[in-house]
Design a protein around this motif. Structure first.
Motif, mmCIF file in Angstrom:
data_model
loop_
_atom_site.group_PDB
_atom_site.id
_atom_site.type_symbol
_atom_site.label_atom_id
_atom_site.label_comp_id
_atom_site.label_asym_id
_atom_site.label_seq_id
_atom_site.Cartn_x
_atom_site.Cartn_y
_atom_site.Cartn_z
ATOM 1 N N LEU A 91 21.677 -36.794 -21.020
ATOM 2 C CA LEU A 91 20.384 -37.220 -20.218
ATOM 3 C C LEU A 91 20.517 -38.590 -19.251
ATOM 4 O O LEU A 91 21.338 -39.380 -19.755
ATOM 5 N N LYS A 105 10.588 -38.997 -19.599
ATOM 6 C CA LYS A 105 10.072 -39.241 -21.100
ATOM 7 C C LYS A 105 8.966 -38.056 -21.096
ATOM 8 O O LYS A 105 9.029 -37.638 -22.129
ATOM 9 N N LEU A 108 10.883 -34.924 -22.277
ATOM 10 C CA LEU A 108 11.280 -35.100 -23.524
ATOM 11 C C LEU A 108 10.248 -34.819 -24.411
ATOM 12 O O LEU A 108 10.314 -34.527 -25.731
ATOM 13 N N THR A 111 9.458 -31.526 -26.039
ATOM 14 C CA THR A 111 10.387 -30.873 -27.009
ATOM 15 C C THR A 111 10.068 -30.551 -28.063
ATOM 16 O O THR A 111 10.729 -30.201 -29.183
ATOM 17 N N MET A 145 17.168 -43.724 -24.788
ATOM 18 C CA MET A 145 17.310 -41.976 -24.582
ATOM 19 C C MET A 145 17.892 -41.459 -25.847
ATOM 20 O O MET A 145 17.626 -40.459 -26.353
ATOM 21 N N VAL A 148 15.956 -40.382 -28.752
ATOM 22 C CA VAL A 148 15.391 -39.396 -28.915
ATOM 23 C C VAL A 148 16.260 -38.432 -29.388
ATOM 24 O O VAL A 148 16.038 -37.430 -30.367
ATOM 25 N N TRP A 152 15.978 -35.790 -32.817
ATOM 26 C CA TRP A 152 16.176 -34.377 -32.653
ATOM 27 C C TRP A 152 17.239 -33.814 -33.907
ATOM 28 O O TRP A 152 17.126 -32.780 -34.100
#
Length: 216
Positions: A91, A105, A108, A111, A145, A148, A152
């Protein structure tokens, strides 16, 4: 190992998605360097920008921003399929008040469906950035970043001091560049991003091979 050795051996080509936002082309140059490094390690690579969302008047206020929007060479924007497809994800974003740009953002934030299905678990993730000032939030943007990736369930991969090129750039968090007076990324920054891309491809191959072989 409960699977066959052949299944693990078959995973020789890691898939890497480089997903980024760039306003003036600097982060795009870093993204291409990440992709170059990954390809040299034998990865199949997709380089995908997220869509521009800023209003026209904001873009027009910065000639370099307007030029990039007018001449953007990328035909395919990032999609959720790119993330689902990839073994490794990089990213990239310019820093905006110490965090990633809203354009990245927002992408993202879409997702959630992949996250809910567990599709992003055990992906290998890394991040890179650029700012206009030395203390403009390079590390905090990369860390934001990376947050995130934590949600996940991905495996966060730092650049680390993994190569002499990184000793020159001095940022173990991820590839970065300070663009003074609108300068384009220099060779020092690009070299670090190539190292980062190669490292992402290499570790993604290990992880993907383990998953294919059902390692326990």
């Amino acid at each position: 190992m409960t699977g066959t050795t052949g299944a693990a051996d078959a995973v020789t080509t890691p898939k890497v998605a480089v997903v980024f936002y760039s306003a003036t082309g600097n982060v795009a140059a870093l993204a291409e360097a990440v992709a170059e490094g990954a390809r040299k390690e034998g990865a199949e690579v997709r380089v995908r920008p997220v869509p521009e969302l800023a209003p026209p008047q904001a873009i027009a206020s910065n000639p370099r921003w307007q030029t990039w929007v007018d001449t953007n060479p990328y035909e395919q924007p990032a999609t959720l399929d790119d993330l689902d497809w990839a073994d490794g994800i990089a990213l990239g974003s310019p820093t905006r008040f110490g965090g990633p740009a809203g354009q990245l953002k927002e992408f993202l934030d879409t997702t959630g469906g992949l996250w809910a299905k567990g599709k992003l678990i055990d992906k290998v993730g890394t991040a890179f950035t650029s700012s206009s000032t030395k203390h403009g939030g390079l590390e905090s943007t990369i860390l934001a970043m990376n947050n995130v990736f934590y949600h996940w369930g991905s495996i966060v991969l730092p650049l680390g001091y993994s190569d002499p090129a990184v000793m020159e750039s001095g940022n173990p968090y991820g590839g970065s560049f300070v663009s003074r007076k609108s300068a384009a990324p220099d060779e020092e920054a690009l070299a670090a991003c190539r190292v980062q891309g190669a490292r992402l491809a290499r570790i993604s191959r290990y992880v993907a091979a383990g998953r294919a072989g059902d390692l326990e």
